[in-house]
Design an enzyme around this catalytic site. Structure first.
Site, short mmCIF file in Angstrom:
data_model
loop_
_atom_site.label_atom_id
_atom_site.label_comp_id
_atom_site.label_asym_id
_atom_site.label_seq_id
_atom_site.Cartn_x
_atom_site.Cartn_y
_atom_site.Cartn_z
N HIS A 44 -5.41 -0.92 -5.25
CA HIS A 44 -5.94 0.21 -4.48
C HIS A 44 -6.79 1.05 -5.40
CE1 HIS A 44 -2.49 -1.17 -2.10
NE2 HIS A 44 -3.31 -0.91 -1.09
N ARG A 68 6.36 -11.25 5.65
CA ARG A 68 5.87 -11.02 7.02
C ARG A 68 6.45 -12.06 7.94
NH1 ARG A 68 -0.51 -9.84 5.69
NH2 ARG A 68 -0.10 -8.14 4.24
N HIS A 112 -8.63 -0.84 -0.40
CA HIS A 112 -7.70 -1.92 -0.72
C HIS A 112 -8.55 -3.09 -1.17
CE1 HIS A 112 -4.69 -0.37 2.31
NE2 HIS A 112 -5.78 -0.04 2.96
N LYS A 172 -15.10 -3.34 5.97
CA LYS A 172 -14.71 -4.18 4.83
C LYS A 172 -15.71 -5.29 4.59
CE LYS A 172 -12.01 -7.25 7.71
NZ LYS A 172 -10.88 -8.12 7.89
N GLN A 215 0.74 -10.92 -3.02
CA GLN A 215 -0.65 -10.44 -2.92
C GLN A 215 -1.07 -9.96 -4.29
OE1 GLN A 215 -0.46 -7.27 -0.01
NE2 GLN A 215 -1.79 -8.46 1.33
N CYS A 262 0.79 -1.24 0.00
CA CYS A 262 0.00 0.00 0.00
C CYS A 262 0.82 1.29 0.00
CB CYS A 262 -0.97 0.04 1.18
SG CYS A 262 -1.47 -1.55 1.79
N ASP A 280 -2.76 -7.36 -5.23
CA ASP A 280 -3.18 -6.16 -4.53
C ASP A 280 -3.72 -5.13 -5.50
OD1 ASP A 280 -3.41 -4.82 -2.21
OD2 ASP A 280 -1.26 -4.61 -1.83
#
Ligand SMILES: [Zn+2]
Ligand SMILES: [Zn+2]
Length: 599
Positions: free
Chosen positions: A342, A320, A472, A426, A338, A291, A340
């Site tokens: 945005h 992570r 996200h 979410k 991911q 992000c 991902d």
């Protein structure tokens, strides 16, 4: 040791089964030293007991132990409770060193599991038949309340006394117990099926991936066939995003500490990150999320209301720190990609944007052949507004937009108040696999925090700066995890569009080899992944190998097929489809691959 939940309704059943297990083992080995055996949840409805035995138990011993347990259950002995003094307890368990150790602790006011007990511990025992065990209970009233066909011993493993490596290694016998035979059978079937489908096992058998100690826990190597599946997943993802009005971005794997300070990760998420890498007096961190980079791309130049909505997408690999005990194949890893994206939009675009992303998500998941997804809307706890970033009005608008988008599509969903993270509400989408298990996959998540921290703005029609709404979203969630779910859902037999090899051509005899190569060449020219099995093996062995490799189609070619320019089609399910012309087989394959889903 995990604390035990004595309120759990199955506790008495499991605990009683553990005592019956201890009695059975003690009957087989009168010199056995007993550890302890509270119920626990490594297996569903599980129980265990630890023993110090004159010889190692093997899985072959378990039926005998089970049979003795059944005998004790049939005899229907009452469980009798009595309080004993420390002196009497020491006499009772004089030849039981682990019990003596426990008695010392009970005297110090700790309970039988070493947990401190208010007001000192009572020293008590439970007896069934002639077997007396140091125990606080509670138990069923009688052994006969354990269903005689409702339990099963599952395995024997090593376990250190009190879980400490400094202590003796005991033998732990695990079992599971259910209120009825049907429930036990259902559980055992599910367990066997899960083992058969385990992606770690299939990943090795089908040569898809490995996790090697030299690389580190939770860091996967994708082998050629696994990497091919992954590339197909990525290609499909890119194709859909290109068509869906997304812009692709690409960002590095590391960033300076200042970036993670701005994003707040170093303050709130540092324990989930790999530690810093020092370069030229600067500290860099491996990215745990993509992000912040996307925020920088957005605010790298002035944005106008006319530029919105903007959608940045990236297959971004993040790292992570997950404790090694929680890692599990590709389902939980330390490095993963991911999918991902945005989304940045104006308030008046929010609803259309959410509708669109939801639609995208569902049609995307449908192409993978999973069952009906389950939707959950995580809302804030209205009682503690101070816990959340963003204004009351923003939350109100975002939550109602998510709900309205779900309702407009007629989707059933569960709204969970207080489940939202501090930065925004979410929708989580859980997929349903072939064994009825639910797995979290896609997320659509508002964020009122990062746009603030990175001071994202666009110039509105009024010529003034405004804060965009930011969402996200991930469809796969993580490619690695989704890959594992696909393997387990399909038991390794991936749908034709994802199968690393879609068809193997098997010549009946040496003289058909040229024609086999011709068939394979034609399929390859039409865009399919094929192989020729030209080995000097019996045809049945080749068919069997192809089935074990979960290759969807076996095309058998002999003289008859060669003369007719055809192929005889066998499926990995062993279904025989008979002979068909080569061109009509190509058409069939095009149709199946085009439809995606399963086969
Ligand atoms: Zn007990
Ligand atoms: Zn994000």
């Amino acid at each position: 040791m995990a604390p035990v939940d004595r309120e759990d309704p199955s506790y008495e059943l499991r605990h009683s089964a553990a005592h019956v297990l201890a009695q059975a083992v003690k009957e087989m080995f009168p010199e056995a030293k007993l550890g302890w055996g509270p119920p626990h949840d490594r297996f569903e409805n599980g129980f265990y007991y630890d023993f110090d035995l004159p010889r190692p138990l093997t899985p072959e011993d378990l039926p005998e132990v089970e049979e003795r347990m059944r005998q004790i259950v049939r005899e229907d002995h009452p469980f009798r409770y009595r309080v004993v003094g420390a002196g009497e307890a020491r006499e009772l368990f004089a030849d039981q060193p682990y019990k003596l150790e426990t008695i010392d602790e009970l005297e110090e006011g700790k309970d039988e599991y070493g947990e401190a007990r208010l007001g000192g511990a009572v020293i008590s025992t439970y007896t069934q038949d002639a077997f007396e065990d140091l125990c606080l209970g509670p138990h069923l009233e009688r052994t006969g309340q354990i269903p005689v066909d409702g339990f099963k011993l599952l395995d024997v493993s090593g376990a250190y006394w009190r879980g400490s490596e400094e202590n003796e290694m005991l033998q732990r016998v695990h079992g599971t117990v259910w209120p009825s035979r049907e429930e036990l059978e259902r559980y055992l079937w599910q367990r066997e099926e899960e083992e058969k489908r385990d992606h770690r096992r299939l990943g090795a058998e089908l040569d898809l991936f490995s996790i090697r100690p030299e690389v580190g826990p939770g860091l996967a190597l994708f082998h050629p066939k696994g990497a091919l599946v992954r590339v197909l997943m990525e290609d499909y993802w890119r194709e859909r995003h290109r068509a869906g009005g997304y812009d692709f971005v690409a960002t590095p794997h590391v960033g300076r500490s200042v970036l993670w300070e701005t994003s707040g990760h170093l303050k709130w998420y540092e324990e989930g990150m790999y530690s810093a890498i020092a370069v030229e007096d600067e500290r860099y961190y491996l990215k745990p999320m993509n992000c912040p980079f996307h925020m920088l791309i957005f605010n790298g130049r002035p944005r106008s209301y006319r530029d919105l909505p903007m959608r940045f997408a990236e297959l971004g690999t993040v790292y992570r720190y997950e404790p090694s005990g929680t890692l599990r194949g590709l389902l939980r890893v330390r490095g993963f990609t991911q999918d991902d994206a945005h989304l940045f939009c104006r308030p008046d675009q929010m609803r259309a944007e959410i509708d669109r992303v939801l639609e995208f998500c569902l049609s995307f998941l449908a192409d993978y052949g999973f069952g009906e997804p389950k939707m959950e809307l995580s809302a804030r706890d209205p009682g503690t507004p101070e816990k959340y970033a963003g204004s009351e009005a923003d939350w109100e608008k975002a939550e109602s937009t998510l709900a309205a988008a779900l309702e407009a599509r007629g989707l059933a969903y569960e709204r969970v108040e207080g489940e939202a993270v501090f930065y925004g509400p979410k929708i989580d989408i859980e997929i349903l696999d072939a064994l009825g298990r639910r797995w979290q996959a896609s997320t659509v998540q508002f964020d009122f925090n990062l746009p603030e921290r990175f001071d994202l703005t666009y110039v509105g029609e009024d010529n003034r700066p405004h804060r965009p709404y930011m969402v996200h979203r991930a469809l796969y969630g993580s490619i690695e995890r989704f890959f594992a779910l696909l393997i387990e859902h399909h038991a390794g037999a991936l749908p034709v569009w994802l199968a690393p090899t879609q068809a193997v051509v098997i010549p009946v005899a040496e003289r058909n080899l040229d024609y086999a190569r011709e068939v394979s060449g034609e399929l390859a020219a039409a865009g399919f992944r094929t192989e020729v099995d030209g080995r000097q093996e019996r045809m049945n062995a080749k068919i069997r190998d192809a089935q074990l490799q979960k290759i969807p189609y076996m095309l058998i070619v002999g003289n008859r097929e060669e003369e007719a320019r055809g192929v005889s089609v066998r499926l990995r399910t062993n279904e025989n489809r008979g002979m068909t012309g080569l061109s009509s087989f190509v058409e069939h394959l095009q149709e199946v691959v085009g439809a995606r889903g399963g086969l």
